[in-house]
Design a protein around this motif. Structure first.
Motif, PDB file in Angstrom:
ATOM      1  N   GLU A 276       0.836  -1.189   0.000  1.00  0.00           N
ATOM      2  CA  GLU A 276       0.000   0.000   0.000  1.00  0.00           C
ATOM      3  C   GLU A 276       0.873   1.241   0.000  1.00  0.00           C
ATOM      4  N   GLU A 277       0.709   2.070  -1.024  1.00  0.00           N
ATOM      5  CA  GLU A 277       1.570   3.234  -1.181  1.00  0.00           C
ATOM      6  C   GLU A 277       1.197   4.335  -0.202  1.00  0.00           C
ATOM      7  N   VAL A 278       2.227   4.972   0.360  1.00  0.00           N
ATOM      8  CA  VAL A 278       2.016   6.146   1.185  1.00  0.00           C
ATOM      9  C   VAL A 278       2.074   7.352   0.254  1.00  0.00           C
ATOM     10  N   LEU A 279       0.899   7.882  -0.076  1.00  0.00           N
ATOM     11  CA  LEU A 279       0.792   8.905  -1.114  1.00  0.00           C
ATOM     12  C   LEU A 279       1.378  10.238  -0.687  1.00  0.00           C
ATOM     13  N   SER A 280       1.955  10.942  -1.664  1.00  0.00           N
ATOM     14  CA  SER A 280       2.305  12.347  -1.475  1.00  0.00           C
ATOM     15  C   SER A 280       1.049  13.171  -1.673  1.00  0.00           C
ATOM     16  N   TRP A 281       0.927  14.293  -0.914  1.00  0.00           N
ATOM     17  CA  TRP A 281      -0.235  15.148  -1.156  1.00  0.00           C
ATOM     18  C   TRP A 281       0.130  16.356  -2.015  1.00  0.00           C
ATOM     19  N   GLY A 282       1.330  16.342  -2.587  1.00  0.00           N
ATOM     20  CA  GLY A 282       1.705  17.362  -3.551  1.00  0.00           C
ATOM     21  C   GLY A 282       1.735  18.751  -2.966  1.00  0.00           C
ATOM     22  N   SER A 283       1.151  19.700  -3.705  1.00  0.00           N
ATOM     23  CA  SER A 283       1.190  21.107  -3.322  1.00  0.00           C
ATOM     24  C   SER A 283       0.106  21.481  -2.322  1.00  0.00           C
ATOM     25  N   GLY A 284      -0.923  20.618  -2.190  1.00  0.00           N
ATOM     26  CA  GLY A 284      -2.042  20.937  -1.298  1.00  0.00           C
ATOM     27  C   GLY A 284      -3.142  21.724  -1.968  1.00  0.00           C
ATOM     28  N   TYR A 285      -2.987  22.031  -3.277  1.00  0.00           N
ATOM     29  CA  TYR A 285      -4.009  22.785  -4.001  1.00  0.00           C
ATOM     30  C   TYR A 285      -5.071  21.842  -4.572  1.00  0.00           C
ATOM     31  N   PRO A 286      -6.339  22.272  -4.607  1.00  0.00           N
ATOM     32  CA  PRO A 286      -7.402  21.432  -5.167  1.00  0.00           C
ATOM     33  C   PRO A 286      -7.187  21.085  -6.637  1.00  0.00           C
ATOM     34  N   SER A 287      -6.424  21.904  -7.354  1.00  0.00           N
ATOM     35  CA  SER A 287      -6.147  21.633  -8.762  1.00  0.00           C
ATOM     36  C   SER A 287      -5.051  20.594  -8.966  1.00  0.00           C
ATOM     37  N   ASP A 288      -4.426  20.168  -7.896  1.00  0.00           N
ATOM     38  CA  ASP A 288      -3.336  19.194  -7.949  1.00  0.00           C
ATOM     39  C   ASP A 288      -3.918  17.798  -7.802  1.00  0.00           C
ATOM     40  N   ALA A 289      -3.755  16.957  -8.838  1.00  0.00           N
ATOM     41  CA  ALA A 289      -4.323  15.605  -8.812  1.00  0.00           C
ATOM     42  C   ALA A 289      -3.779  14.788  -7.645  1.00  0.00           C
ATOM     43  N   ARG A 290      -2.531  15.048  -7.274  1.00  0.00           N
ATOM     44  CA  ARG A 290      -1.954  14.320  -6.138  1.00  0.00           C
ATOM     45  C   ARG A 290      -2.685  14.649  -4.846  1.00  0.00           C
TER      46      ARG A 290
END
Length: 352
Positions: A258-272
């Motif tokens: 199970e991957e521990v996901l990155s949440w990226g930039s935190g912006y709603p437009s960021d798919a991550r």
């Protein structure tokens, strides 16, 4: 054209995404950040500014810039920053020597390097400039925006109060601030009038794109952005450690793959970010103090993606006296035994 726009959008999101080795400035209060609390941090006032709390007008005339980072994300705090230095030093020191600019056009590495230089003793930035931040936590932003009707504390009002508090904090430390430049929130003229009412003796300029026009605002932008990036990393590291412990692994994946996901930039437009929100949503509690529950992305996900709907009873004022909750006997009078159960039985004279 669409591919080009998407590529440009991805570049912007990458510029907004914190890097793993981001400099952690002293403005990161780890305990408050992890508890989801709002806080302020003020750097020491440089001795060269000759600050005098009793008579600030005797100090070196200073210019102060104000800007924010993280207004739009669904994850992490919104950070307001102020930066001040002698008026005569603003252009040559910030623009010519150190090349400050709007933090959004600087790479994460450049922002981090500028902030680190500012925090190192015996450098020209450290010895000449002062700064402060207000970190408005995601939890507090959401709670304030979701107050009952008539008591809502919207984001613009929170931003205005944070700005005024930071400026007042600098003035209270004896800094002779003569000019203030602010990157606007809403219509510049209305915002400027409000600040002028609060600080009538200071020249105030509120403008769009102030972070690109005035070096002191650019520097405030960097302080705010680096602090937000570091806060986001502190929050993510705490979550990731907990996630790894839950899935039984020490790396990026647990023992079950199970991957521990990155949440990226935190912006709603960021798919991550959206993927992280979906995968880590608790059906009752949603997310932790890193999330702004008032944002449409979070609210819609809780309402439509498996969140449990809870209906609270109407909050109506009761006009019933306390005695209505007590049981009456057959004669319509209060049962003394019942009253005794509530308040204790009266003691007879024999007790003494």
């Amino acid at each position: 054209m669409e591919d080009t726009q998407m590529d440009e959008g991805n570049v912007v999101l990458e510029m907004e995404t914190p890097v793993a080795d981001v400099f952690v400035p002293p403005s990161i209060h780890r305990d408050e950040t992890l508890r989801g609390e709002t806080y302020t941090h003020f750097s020491p006032v440089p001795p060269s500014l000759n600050a005098s709390e009793s008579d600030p007008s005797r100090g070196v005339p200073c210019v102060l810039g104000v800007d924010e980072a993280g207004r739009g994300p669904v994850l992490g705090p919104m950070v307001y920053g102020v930066f001040y230095l002698p008026i005569t030093q603003s252009e040559p020191l910030l623009k010519t020597t150190h090349h400050f600019d709007d933090s959004k056009v600087l790479t994460p590495a450049v922002r981090s390097s500028l902030m680190e230089t500012l925090c190192i003793a015996d450098t020209d930035l450290h010895d000449t400039c002062g700064w402060a931040i207000s970190s408005l936590s995601a939890r507090d932003i959401g709670a304030n925006m979701m107050r009952p009707a008539g008591a809502t504390y919207n984001l613009n009002a929170q931003a205005m109060d944070a700005t005024a508090e930071l400026i007042q904090g600098v003035l209270a430390r004896g800094v002779n601030v003569r000019e203030i430049y602010v990157d606007t929130v809403g219509p510049p003229a209305a915002y400027q009038r409000r600040l002028e009412r609060i600080f009538p003796t200071v020249k105030i300029t509120v403008a769009k794109k102030a972070d690109s026009l005035y070096p002191c605002v650019s520097a405030a932008s960097v302080c705010a952005k680096v602090t937000r990036d570091a806060a986001l990393e502190v929050l993510y590291d705490a979550w990731a450690q907990s996630a790894r412990e839950r899935v039984g692994g020490g790396g990026e994946e647990g023992v079950d793959g199970e991957e521990v996901l990155s949440w990226g930039s935190g912006y709603p437009s960021d798919a991550r970010c959206v993927a992280w929100l979906k995968q880590n949503m608790h059906p009752v509690f949603g997310w932790g103090p890193e999330c702004r529950f008032s944002w449409g992305t979070a609210k819609d996900m809780l309402e439509t993606k498996g969140g449990i709907k809870i209906e609270w009873p109407a909050d109506e004022e009761s006009t019933n006296p306390l005695t209505n909750f007590l049981v009456a006997n057959g004669n319509g009078r209060m049962d003394t035994d019942e009253l005794g159960a509530w308040f204790g039985s009266p003691a007879g004279l024999e007790a003494f």
